[in-house]
Write a protein that holds these residues in place. Structure first.
Motif, PDB file in Angstrom:
ATOM      1  N   GLN A  44       0.830  -1.200   0.000  1.00 46.12           N
ATOM      2  CA  GLN A  44       0.000   0.000   0.000  1.00 46.12           C
ATOM      3  C   GLN A  44       0.864   1.250   0.000  1.00 46.12           C
ATOM      4  O   GLN A  44       2.006   1.235   0.438  1.00 46.12           O
ATOM      5  CB  GLN A  44      -0.950   0.018   1.200  1.00 46.12           C
ATOM      6  CG  GLN A  44      -0.235   0.085   2.549  1.00 46.12           C
ATOM      7  CD  GLN A  44      -1.204   0.382   3.689  1.00 46.12           C
ATOM      8  OE1 GLN A  44      -2.055  -0.428   4.000  1.00 46.12           O
ATOM      9  NE2 GLN A  44      -1.071   1.543   4.292  1.00 46.12           N
ATOM     10  N   GLY A  46      -3.013   3.934   1.522  1.00 48.91           N
ATOM     11  CA  GLY A  46      -3.931   3.134   2.325  1.00 48.91           C
ATOM     12  C   GLY A  46      -4.863   2.363   1.400  1.00 48.91           C
ATOM     13  O   GLY A  46      -5.258   2.880   0.353  1.00 48.91           O
ATOM     14  N   ILE A  47      -5.199   1.151   1.796  1.00 53.81           N
ATOM     15  CA  ILE A  47      -5.948   0.256   0.907  1.00 53.81           C
ATOM     16  C   ILE A  47      -7.304   0.842   0.534  1.00 53.81           C
ATOM     17  O   ILE A  47      -7.710   0.803  -0.635  1.00 53.81           O
ATOM     18  CB  ILE A  47      -6.101  -1.139   1.566  1.00 53.81           C
ATOM     19  CG1 ILE A  47      -4.731  -1.822   1.650  1.00 53.81           C
ATOM     20  CG2 ILE A  47      -7.078  -2.008   0.774  1.00 53.81           C
ATOM     21  CD1 ILE A  47      -4.719  -3.147   2.387  1.00 53.81           C
ATOM     22  N   ILE A  48      -8.016   1.410   1.485  1.00 53.23           N
ATOM     23  CA  ILE A  48      -9.370   1.898   1.205  1.00 53.23           C
ATOM     24  C   ILE A  48      -9.326   3.089   0.248  1.00 53.23           C
ATOM     25  O   ILE A  48     -10.060   3.140  -0.742  1.00 53.23           O
ATOM     26  CB  ILE A  48     -10.116   2.228   2.521  1.00 53.23           C
ATOM     27  CG1 ILE A  48     -10.305   0.931   3.331  1.00 53.23           C
ATOM     28  CG2 ILE A  48     -11.458   2.899   2.242  1.00 53.23           C
ATOM     29  CD1 ILE A  48     -10.816   1.133   4.748  1.00 53.23           C
ATOM     30  N   ALA A  49      -8.412   4.015   0.509  1.00 53.37           N
ATOM     31  CA  ALA A  49      -8.269   5.187  -0.375  1.00 53.37           C
ATOM     32  C   ALA A  49      -7.852   4.758  -1.777  1.00 53.37           C
ATOM     33  O   ALA A  49      -8.360   5.278  -2.780  1.00 53.37           O
ATOM     34  CB  ALA A  49      -7.247   6.157   0.209  1.00 53.37           C
TER      35      ALA A  49
END
Lengths: 361, 129
Positions: free
Chosen positions: A28, A31-34
């Motif tokens: 990453q 960040g994974i979600i972003a």
């Protein structure tokens, strides 16, 4: 550990690096979600140079690929590609592959990083009687992916190729920022997007150009969550040595009517008798995240199967999972328990895929 | 690079501990949360449950990873932070403050915990590995 030609770039960008399939890879950046959302909403840039790129050339190249691939590539025109599977004689899976028809008697096979050596040996083991030449070009040619709804417009500004009219799963010779290689309309995210095959020596500069043009660097963490939602299989999870394509819901990739190929006899039997297991989707209704290897049981505690991949879905905001269970044991809407550190946590069987792919076809 | 407050004690499992009388407040360090990435799920034990030092008392999970959290001392759970169960991102945003995980009442004096300086040295070595 092996390094891709972009290793220094990842480190300069502050990526968190992990070992994956023998490679030192970014898991990453921001960040994974972003990163996941940046790909679904914009354009994500992935270093996938760790994957294998094998050239198959020679007068028997098509016949040879028909031998090792479950798919029927006789209809794959020059400039097109298809998803395929290499099976063992017993129907278990060696690897899943993409076969690109580059020119007369010229094909490129893209395979998983973690299976590269095994696949290379497997291909070479079956060339007897076929007039083909196998060449591993994984080192000289880097591979990056540009995925997401803004990929097309972003790439169009940096290449001479007509990417707007490039067909789904099409591949074309192209120059990107003056560098010659290939562009294909393929990917592993469930979004429209491209994969670029360009000389390793130039890839850092091209990565920077794509990044300056607005593409967001994406690590392997989001690559996994992006492939998980639209239900794209991952070797070692939904597919493996001991899982056959029918169990993995990949029966559509097995073309038994094309004539014999490696595994065809076993696969014919499996199809006739029905697969022993089937891949299902689960949505956690209790508190917990199902992870690979966690047992799935009926409400009476009897064994049903095992989770192949599970995570919180960034796009859907639910804790979801795929599980391989006894065929016919559960239907959509049924309730099961996932054993999370020995504790049963309730889940519902739901339809798959979780996310409808948004390809440009 | 990492934030290591000097008034706290630490473990090699990357928990921090704040001792106040007989109570120890426990969380995960700034370094731990940065390594883990976006925290999306926290599981904590029931109040009153007892743990031996080194025993897993819960998990902190990111999209991709499950990380066990270990009791830094022996004792019983006096309080858990319900806020992080509803908003796990607190562990990322404020690991030493609102992102605390549990309070333990300890039965024997804590031992073997690292000072801030020792922990800083430890994570430096980890990062160089």
């Amino acid at each position: 550990m092996k390094q891709t030609p972009l290793n220094a770039r990842h480190r300069a960008l502050g990526a968190r690096m992990v070992e994956f399939g023998g490679w030192d890879m970014p898991v990453q950046y921001a960040g994974i979600i972003a990163e996941h959302k940046a790909t679904r909403e914009g354009a994500g840039l992935f270093d996938i140079s760790h994957m294998a790129r094998f050239w198959v050339t020679g007068p028997d190249s098509e016949r040879f690929i028909q031998l090792i691939d479950t798919f029927d590539i006789s209809k794959t025109a020059i400039g097109q590609s298809d998803y395929g599977i290499m099976c063992y004689e017993d129907g278990g899976i060696v690897d899943d592959i993409f076969t690109y028809h580059l020119g007369p008697d010229e094909w490129m096979v893209v395979a998983n990083a973690g299976n590269a050596e095994k696949d290379w040996a497997w291909l070479n083991q079956h060339t007897a009687g076929y007039d083909v030449v196998l060449t591993d070009r994984s080192q000289e040619l880097a591979m990056i992916a540009l995925q997401g709804p803004k990929s097309e417009s972003l790439l169009a500004g940096l290449t001479d190729a007509d990417v707007i009219n490039l067909a789904f799963h099409g591949i074309t010779k192209a120059t990107v920022d003056g560098v010659a290689g290939y562009i294909s309309r393929t990917g592993y995210t469930g979004e429209d997007g491209f994969e670029l095959f360009l000389p390793a020596s130039e890839i850092e500069r091209i990565w920077d150009r794509l990044s300056e043009a607005g593409a967001t660097p994406i690590g392997l963490g989001a690559r996994d969550s992006l492939r998980f939602e639209p239900g794209l299989a991952l070797y070692g999870h939904e597919i493996d040595r001991d899982i056959n394509p029918y169990e993995a819901k990949l029966g559509w990739v097995v073309k038994l009517d094309k004539g014999p190929f490696i595994g065809s006899e076993a696969l014919q039997d499996i199809k006739a008798n029905g697969a022993a297991r089937t891949l299902i989707g689960l949505e956690m209704t209790g508190r917990g995240i199902a992870r690979q290897g966690y047992p799935v049981v009926a409400l009476d505690g009897s064994e049903l199967g095992v989770v192949t991949t599970g995570m919180p879905s960034p796009s859907l905001g639910k804790n979801l999972a795929y599980a391989l269970v006894k065929a016919g044991s559960v239907k959509v809407g049924a309730e099961v328990d996932v054993l999370i550190r020995d504790k049963p946590v309730r889940a519902s069987v739901v339809k798959t895929p979780f996310y409808k792919a948004r390809y440009k076809k | 690079m990492s934030n290591v407050p000097s008034d706290l004690l630490y473990t090699k499992e990357h928990e921090w501990v704040r001792i106040d009388g007989n109570t120890a407040t426990v969380g995960i360090s700034h370094f731990a949360q940065s390594q883990l990435g976006d925290v999306v799920f926290v599981e904590l034990p029931d109040v009153g449950k007892t743990f031996e030092i080194g025993e897993s008392f819960g998990t902190v999970e990111s999209v991709k990873a499950v990380s066990e959290i270990y009791a830094p001392l022996s004792g019983s759970v006096a309080e858990i932070n319900n806020a992080v169960i509803d908003a796990p991102e607190l562990v990322n945003d404020d690991p030493y403050g609102d992102g605390w995980l549990a309070k333990f009442e300890f039965t024997s004096e804590p031992s073997g915990l690292l000072s801030a300086a020792e922990y800083e040295q430890f994570i430096k070595e980890e990062a160089d590995k």
